[in-house]
Write a protein that holds these residues in place. Structure first.
Motif, PDB file in Angstrom:
ATOM      1  N   PHE A  61       0.789  -1.141  -0.182  1.00 30.98           N
ATOM      2  CA  PHE A  61      -0.046   0.083  -0.029  1.00 30.98           C
ATOM      3  C   PHE A  61       0.742   1.343  -0.102  1.00 30.98           C
ATOM      4  O   PHE A  61       0.550   2.087  -0.699  1.00 30.98           O
ATOM      5  CB  PHE A  61      -1.034   0.043   0.997  1.00 30.98           C
ATOM      6  N   ALA A  62       1.907   1.162   0.822  1.00 26.19           N
ATOM      7  CA  ALA A  62       2.756   2.371   0.872  1.00 26.19           C
ATOM      8  C   ALA A  62       3.323   2.675  -0.722  1.00 26.19           C
ATOM      9  O   ALA A  62       3.615   3.846  -1.050  1.00 26.19           O
ATOM     10  CB  ALA A  62       3.920   2.025   1.899  1.00 26.19           C
ATOM     11  N   LEU A  63       4.097   1.785  -1.261  1.00 25.21           N
ATOM     12  CA  LEU A  63       4.190   1.848  -2.454  1.00 25.21           C
ATOM     13  C   LEU A  63       3.229   2.345  -3.732  1.00 25.21           C
ATOM     14  O   LEU A  63       3.875   3.155  -4.334  1.00 25.21           O
ATOM     15  CB  LEU A  63       4.790   0.318  -3.033  1.00 25.21           C
ATOM     16  N   VAL A  64       2.268   1.652  -3.471  1.00 26.15           N
ATOM     17  CA  VAL A  64       1.191   2.235  -4.634  1.00 26.15           C
ATOM     18  C   VAL A  64       0.748   3.813  -4.091  1.00 26.15           C
ATOM     19  O   VAL A  64       0.592   4.634  -4.753  1.00 26.15           O
ATOM     20  CB  VAL A  64       0.004   1.366  -4.367  1.00 26.15           C
ATOM     21  N   ALA A  65       0.822   4.136  -2.788  1.00 23.48           N
ATOM     22  CA  ALA A  65       0.381   5.517  -2.212  1.00 23.48           C
ATOM     23  C   ALA A  65       1.558   6.443  -2.757  1.00 23.48           C
ATOM     24  O   ALA A  65       1.321   7.444  -3.325  1.00 23.48           O
ATOM     25  CB  ALA A  65       0.294   5.550  -0.718  1.00 23.48           C
ATOM     26  N   ASP A  66       2.887   5.833  -2.567  1.00 23.67           N
ATOM     27  CA  ASP A  66       4.037   6.611  -3.259  1.00 23.67           C
ATOM     28  C   ASP A  66       3.952   7.206  -4.672  1.00 23.67           C
ATOM     29  O   ASP A  66       4.176   8.100  -5.067  1.00 23.67           O
ATOM     30  CB  ASP A  66       5.319   5.935  -2.651  1.00 23.67           C
ATOM     31  N   LEU A  67       3.556   6.115  -5.524  1.00 23.13           N
ATOM     32  CA  LEU A  67       3.386   5.918  -6.786  1.00 23.13           C
ATOM     33  C   LEU A  67       2.273   7.092  -7.256  1.00 23.13           C
ATOM     34  O   LEU A  67       2.574   8.136  -8.268  1.00 23.13           O
ATOM     35  CB  LEU A  67       2.973   4.838  -7.404  1.00 23.13           C
ATOM     36  N   ILE A  68       1.171   7.026  -6.565  1.00 26.02           N
ATOM     37  CA  ILE A  68      -0.085   8.023  -6.915  1.00 26.02           C
ATOM     38  C   ILE A  68       0.258   9.462  -6.391  1.00 26.02           C
ATOM     39  O   ILE A  68       0.302  10.270  -7.171  1.00 26.02           O
ATOM     40  CB  ILE A  68      -1.320   7.489  -6.400  1.00 26.02           C
ATOM     41  N   VAL A  69       0.967   9.588  -5.320  1.00 24.13           N
ATOM     42  CA  VAL A  69       1.327  10.985  -4.751  1.00 24.13           C
ATOM     43  C   VAL A  69       2.354  11.457  -5.663  1.00 24.13           C
ATOM     44  O   VAL A  69       2.558  12.664  -5.770  1.00 24.13           O
ATOM     45  CB  VAL A  69       1.638  10.717  -3.307  1.00 24.13           C
ATOM     46  N   ILE A  71       3.030  10.723  -8.915  1.00 22.98           N
ATOM     47  CA  ILE A  71       2.410  11.367 -10.025  1.00 22.98           C
ATOM     48  C   ILE A  71       1.641  12.464 -10.069  1.00 22.98           C
ATOM     49  O   ILE A  71       2.004  13.446 -10.693  1.00 22.98           O
ATOM     50  CB  ILE A  71       1.554  10.106 -10.700  1.00 22.98           C
ATOM     51  N   TRP A  72       0.962  12.669  -8.734  1.00 27.72           N
ATOM     52  CA  TRP A  72       0.238  13.827  -8.562  1.00 27.72           C
ATOM     53  C   TRP A  72       1.124  15.123  -8.599  1.00 27.72           C
ATOM     54  O   TRP A  72       0.843  15.972  -9.103  1.00 27.72           O
ATOM     55  CB  TRP A  72      -0.522  13.816  -7.252  1.00 27.72           C
ATOM     56  N   LYS A  73       2.140  14.804  -7.692  1.00 24.66           N
ATOM     57  CA  LYS A  73       3.210  15.923  -7.390  1.00 24.66           C
ATOM     58  C   LYS A  73       3.704  16.407  -8.905  1.00 24.66           C
ATOM     59  O   LYS A  73       3.769  17.472  -9.182  1.00 24.66           O
ATOM     60  CB  LYS A  73       4.117  15.533  -6.603  1.00 24.66           C
ATOM     61  N   HIS A  74       4.234  15.421  -9.527  1.00 21.91           N
ATOM     62  CA  HIS A  74       4.988  15.658 -10.882  1.00 21.91           C
ATOM     63  C   HIS A  74       3.762  16.431 -11.935  1.00 21.91           C
ATOM     64  O   HIS A  74       4.129  17.067 -12.821  1.00 21.91           O
ATOM     65  CB  HIS A  74       5.731  14.526 -11.459  1.00 21.91           C
ATOM     66  N   LEU A  75       2.610  15.791 -11.675  1.00 26.30           N
ATOM     67  CA  LEU A  75       1.575  16.590 -12.814  1.00 26.30           C
ATOM     68  C   LEU A  75       1.425  18.072 -12.372  1.00 26.30           C
ATOM     69  O   LEU A  75       1.321  19.139 -13.130  1.00 26.30           O
ATOM     70  CB  LEU A  75       0.240  15.776 -12.610  1.00 26.30           C
ATOM     71  N   LEU A  76       1.314  18.255 -11.036  1.00 23.58           N
ATOM     72  CA  LEU A  76       1.131  19.633 -10.579  1.00 23.58           C
ATOM     73  C   LEU A  76       2.451  20.643 -10.999  1.00 23.58           C
ATOM     74  O   LEU A  76       2.064  21.673 -11.232  1.00 23.58           O
ATOM     75  CB  LEU A  76       0.942  19.651  -9.142  1.00 23.58           C
ATOM     76  N   LYS A  84      10.195   8.026 -16.799  1.00 27.76           N
ATOM     77  CA  LYS A  84      11.013   8.314 -15.587  1.00 27.76           C
ATOM     78  C   LYS A  84      10.001   7.550 -14.281  1.00 27.76           C
ATOM     79  O   LYS A  84      10.388   6.891 -13.420  1.00 27.76           O
ATOM     80  CB  LYS A  84      11.205   9.653 -15.351  1.00 27.76           C
ATOM     81  N   MET A  85       8.766   7.839 -14.321  1.00 27.66           N
ATOM     82  CA  MET A  85       7.878   7.154 -13.463  1.00 27.66           C
ATOM     83  C   MET A  85       8.113   5.710 -13.515  1.00 27.66           C
ATOM     84  O   MET A  85       8.265   4.954 -12.470  1.00 27.66           O
ATOM     85  CB  MET A  85       6.481   7.419 -13.861  1.00 27.66           C
ATOM     86  N   LEU A  86       7.888   5.030 -14.874  1.00 29.33           N
ATOM     87  CA  LEU A  86       8.343   3.732 -14.811  1.00 29.33           C
ATOM     88  C   LEU A  86       9.696   3.024 -14.319  1.00 29.33           C
ATOM     89  O   LEU A  86       9.524   2.200 -13.486  1.00 29.33           O
ATOM     90  CB  LEU A  86       7.875   2.944 -16.206  1.00 29.33           C
ATOM     91  N   TRP A  87      10.551   3.922 -14.562  1.00 32.71           N
ATOM     92  CA  TRP A  87      11.748   3.669 -14.038  1.00 32.71           C
ATOM     93  C   TRP A  87      11.987   3.748 -12.628  1.00 32.71           C
ATOM     94  O   TRP A  87      12.624   2.973 -11.713  1.00 32.71           O
ATOM     95  CB  TRP A  87      12.899   4.268 -14.951  1.00 32.71           C
TER      96      TRP A  87
END
Length: 185
Positions: A61-69, A71-76, A84-87
């Motif tokens: 769950f922490a890994l998924v939360a880190d991924l989602i947050v 992505i959110w930060k980089h989109l903002l 880069k996200m996948l890597w």
């Protein structure tokens, strides 16, 4: 040709049925040993999984939360890159799996030596969990422009990362007093 597992079973059953005594004994041993090894390995893995079940789910769950947050930060910030996200996610996942395996090996070695491994076990699990969870919390702080989570909370993670002292998460005496947020009368 056929299936190698079926061929193995059939050849050994034929040997048990019509072969000489030593061949019968050796074939029976092979038919008994192969599943026993598989069961032994799966039993060890199942036992480890049952023991670590909650931690593995929290880590996932922490890994998924880190991924989602992340992505959110980089989109903002308009810095999002799928490559880069996948890597980055693959690298983080690989490092967590590697470090988790190595620390589990250390814990097993320490427990085999009858040393008290509780502190080491807690410290390593915190260390592994803080890698994705701490990163997610820092990104939440960036998204909220420092409003949430509180800086004092993040400093506890930073202090743990520097010292590996699990006591930084203990509540201090003055934190126990007046926790109802009502002024003293």
């Amino acid at each position: 040709m056929g299936n190698p597992i079926i061929n193995f079973i059939v050849n050994n059953l034929i040997s048990i049925h019509s072969g000489p005594a030593y061949s019968k004994a050796f074939s029976a041993l092979k038919l008994a040993a192969v599943p026993a090894v598989g069961l032994s390995i799966s039993e060890r893995f199942t036992g480890w999984y049952v023991e670590s079940f909650v931690f593995i789910w929290m880590l996932g769950f922490a890994l998924v939360a880190d991924l989602i947050v992340g992505i959110w930060k980089h989109l903002l910030n308009e810095t999002f890159s799928p490559k880069k996200m996948l890597w980055g996610f693959g690298q983080k996942l690989g490092l967590i799996i590697l470090v988790y395996f190595l620390t589990e090996a250390f814990i097993q070695i320490i427990s085999d030596a009858d040393l008290d491994s509780v502190y080491f076990k807690v410290a390593t699990k915190l260390m592994i969990f803080i890698y994705p969870a701490g990163n997610a919390l820092v990104n939440v702080g960036i998204i909220t422009k420092g409003k949430f989570p509180p800086l004092g909370f993040l400093k506890k993670f930073e202090k743990f990362n520097n010292t590996l002292d699990v006591n930084v998460f203990k509540q201090k005496e003055d934190e126990n007093k007046n926790t109802n947020n009502n002024p003293s009368e």
